[in-house]
Write a protein that holds these residues in place. Structure first.
Motif, PDB file in Angstrom:
ATOM      1  N   GLU A  29       0.598  -1.297   0.048  1.00  0.00           N
ATOM      2  CA  GLU A  29      -0.059   0.413   0.224  1.00  0.00           C
ATOM      3  C   GLU A  29       0.434   1.491  -0.151  1.00  0.00           C
ATOM      4  O   GLU A  29       1.710   1.917   0.534  1.00  0.00           O
ATOM      5  N   PHE A  30       0.548   1.961  -0.698  1.00  0.00           N
ATOM      6  CA  PHE A  30       1.067   3.551  -1.106  1.00  0.00           C
ATOM      7  C   PHE A  30       0.149   4.849  -0.449  1.00  0.00           C
ATOM      8  O   PHE A  30      -0.966   4.470  -1.566  1.00  0.00           O
ATOM      9  N   ASN A  31       0.200   6.016   0.178  1.00  0.00           N
ATOM     10  CA  ASN A  31       0.083   6.952   0.144  1.00  0.00           C
ATOM     11  C   ASN A  31       0.276   8.717   0.316  1.00  0.00           C
ATOM     12  O   ASN A  31       1.465   8.148   0.458  1.00  0.00           O
ATOM     13  N   LEU A  32       0.048   8.915  -1.098  1.00  0.00           N
ATOM     14  CA  LEU A  32       0.165   9.876  -0.413  1.00  0.00           C
ATOM     15  C   LEU A  32      -0.660  11.594  -0.060  1.00  0.00           C
ATOM     16  O   LEU A  32      -2.178  11.766  -0.848  1.00  0.00           O
ATOM     17  N   ASN A  33      -0.317  12.728   0.838  1.00  0.00           N
ATOM     18  CA  ASN A  33      -0.924  13.497   1.067  1.00  0.00           C
ATOM     19  C   ASN A  33      -0.268  14.463   0.806  1.00  0.00           C
ATOM     20  O   ASN A  33       1.149  14.950   1.171  1.00  0.00           O
ATOM     21  N   TYR A  34      -0.701  15.310   0.162  1.00  0.00           N
ATOM     22  CA  TYR A  34      -0.496  16.842  -0.135  1.00  0.00           C
ATOM     23  C   TYR A  34      -1.450  18.066   0.495  1.00  0.00           C
ATOM     24  O   TYR A  34      -2.748  18.206  -0.065  1.00  0.00           O
ATOM     25  N   TYR A  35      -0.690  19.077   1.240  1.00  0.00           N
ATOM     26  CA  TYR A  35      -1.779  19.953   1.462  1.00  0.00           C
ATOM     27  C   TYR A  35      -1.129  21.083   1.566  1.00  0.00           C
ATOM     28  O   TYR A  35      -0.306  21.713   2.388  1.00  0.00           O
ATOM     29  N   SER A  36      -2.070  22.407   0.620  1.00  0.00           N
ATOM     30  CA  SER A  36      -1.615  24.127   0.476  1.00  0.00           C
ATOM     31  C   SER A  36      -2.241  24.958   0.675  1.00  0.00           C
ATOM     32  O   SER A  36      -3.810  24.437   0.906  1.00  0.00           O
ATOM     33  N   SER A  37      -2.256  25.528   0.807  1.00  0.00           N
ATOM     34  CA  SER A  37      -3.387  27.177   0.821  1.00  0.00           C
ATOM     35  C   SER A  37      -4.612  27.097   0.219  1.00  0.00           C
ATOM     36  O   SER A  37      -5.623  26.965   0.180  1.00  0.00           O
ATOM     37  N   ILE A  81      -8.165   8.920  -5.778  1.00  0.00           N
ATOM     38  CA  ILE A  81      -6.922   9.494  -6.042  1.00  0.00           C
ATOM     39  C   ILE A  81      -8.425  11.305  -5.950  1.00  0.00           C
ATOM     40  O   ILE A  81      -9.569  10.909  -6.517  1.00  0.00           O
ATOM     41  N   ALA A  82      -7.909  11.727  -5.091  1.00  0.00           N
ATOM     42  CA  ALA A  82      -9.326  13.472  -4.800  1.00  0.00           C
ATOM     43  C   ALA A  82      -8.246  14.701  -4.891  1.00  0.00           C
ATOM     44  O   ALA A  82      -7.133  14.485  -4.003  1.00  0.00           O
ATOM     45  N   GLY A  83      -8.717  15.693  -5.700  1.00  0.00           N
ATOM     46  CA  GLY A  83      -7.498  16.560  -5.612  1.00  0.00           C
ATOM     47  C   GLY A  83      -9.188  17.671  -5.011  1.00  0.00           C
ATOM     48  O   GLY A  83     -10.177  18.070  -5.228  1.00  0.00           O
ATOM     49  N   TYR A  84      -8.426  18.405  -4.029  1.00  0.00           N
ATOM     50  CA  TYR A  84      -9.268  19.961  -3.791  1.00  0.00           C
ATOM     51  C   TYR A  84      -8.607  21.164  -4.154  1.00  0.00           C
ATOM     52  O   TYR A  84      -7.706  21.713  -4.040  1.00  0.00           O
ATOM     53  N   TYR A  85      -9.546  22.661  -4.571  1.00  0.00           N
ATOM     54  CA  TYR A  85      -9.328  23.237  -4.217  1.00  0.00           C
ATOM     55  C   TYR A  85     -10.151  24.253  -3.105  1.00  0.00           C
ATOM     56  O   TYR A  85     -11.443  24.096  -2.716  1.00  0.00           O
ATOM     57  N   THR A  86      -9.125  25.062  -2.864  1.00  0.00           N
ATOM     58  CA  THR A  86      -9.998  25.912  -1.793  1.00  0.00           C
ATOM     59  C   THR A  86      -9.880  27.840  -1.819  1.00  0.00           C
ATOM     60  O   THR A  86      -9.164  27.929  -1.982  1.00  0.00           O
TER      61      THR A  86
END
Length: 335
Positions: free
Chosen positions: A123-131, A170-175
């Protein structure tokens, strides 16, 4: 003559001492310039500092306990035969130690079950968080999928090793309110949320993978069919997230991003006969995040986080639900 030799020796020693001191000073200056550049980058913030600030200190150390899991639930009627399946993979548990210096991070993780040979999945997990942008990515290859299958033809048990699962989420967000609302404050603690704030979100989701029976199932049940199920779903949607700050010490985070599937490609192959899936009447992927962070002081903090991807696919005959989750508990120290 001896006097001249002593003078020359003293001069050489002085030259070497001055050169060594100059080199040492040069290294100190380079280190100071590098630290100054990292500090300027670290404290250059995209946030409104009335709401979100950088924590004090150069170095952050964290110990994290992580666990992940994946469950599948399916029920429906095919060829006038009703069946229901409840399956799940083995849980992955790791312990990791991480360090972050002025925003540059590194970590090492240990999986005790993997080291002992009890856990054989990958299993491989990648989490990226920016403003503005955030990303959750997970890939799992598992042969531990197991559970019960019940229905009109009686009860059966799928044992570990009898099916191979491969799945990518995969889930990508825009804040939108990226000046006042911070995902990193809740999930990486690289910022501190000072005042409560929320934001509307826009996002995209993808879920794809396959389930295939193995030779081990054939050995136990020679009449079992060879089955391969392939799914691929792409969704877009919007949601909302909120950071609630209580007493300057507590941070509670909750966010939800439902996405409607706009493209899917699903098929099933049974004994080399391929069947395309029917058009789905209800087809969605839900992405949820939750976190609690407690700051004991400016130096010490602890908390828990959870990231969940749920999918619901339903046509006239069959309903399929998958739940991929990751939970984490952590303790940190800032120096």
């Amino acid at each position: 003559m001896t006097s001249h030799r002593n003078i020359i020796l003293a001069a050489l020693l002085l030259i070497f001492t001055v050169e060594a001191a100059a080199q040492s000073l040069s290294r100190v200056e380079r280190k100071a310039r590098l630290d100054s550049a990292l500090a300027a980058r670290y404290y250059r913030t995209p946030y409104d500092t009335n709401y979100v600030v950088r924590p004090e200190g150069k170095l952050t150390l964290k110990v994290r306990f992580n666990q992940t899991g994946n469950t599948f639930h399916a029920k429906g009627t095919v060829n006038d035969i009703y069946s229901e399946a409840d399956l799940e993979t083995s849980h992955k548990t790791t312990v990791s130690i991480g360090a972050s210096y002025r925003g540059l991070s590194a970590a090492v993780a240990i999986n005790p079950a993997k080291m002992s040979g009890a856990y054989k999945d990958y299993e491989f997990n990648l989490n990226y968080y920016s403003s503005r942008l955030s990303l959750d990515l997970s890939y799992q290859r598992s042969e531990s999928l197991a559970g019960d299958i019940t229905g009109d033809r009686g009860d059966q048990c799928l044992e570990s090793g009898e099916a191979t699962l491969k799945v990518l989420n995969i889930a990508g967000y825009y804040t939108f309110n990226h000046r006042r609302f911070s995902y990193p404050a809740a999930f990486t603690q690289s910022y501190i949320q000072r005042r409560s704030a929320g934001s509307w979100l826009a996002g995209i989701s993808y879920q794809g993978g396959s389930i295939k029976t193995t030779d081990e199932l054939k050995m136990r049940n020679p009449n079992a069919p060879d089955i391969r199920i392939y799914i691929g779903h792409l969704g877009i949607g919007g949601g909302y997230g909120y950071n609630l700050v209580l007493g300057q010490k507590w941070l509670f985070h909750l966010s939800l991003l439902p996405t409607f599937v706009v493209y899917n490609r699903n098929n099933m192959t049974v004994n080399d006969e391929r069947k395309e899936a029917q058009h789905m009447r209800f087809n969605m992927i839900f992405n949820e995040r939750a976190a609690i962070v407690y700051n004991f002081s400016p130096r010490y903090f602890a908390g828990v986080t959870a990231v969940v991807n749920n999918s619901v696919f339903k046509d006239d005959n069959v309903t399929v639900n998958q739940n991929k989750w990751r939970a984490r508990a952590f303790f940190g120290l800032r120096l």
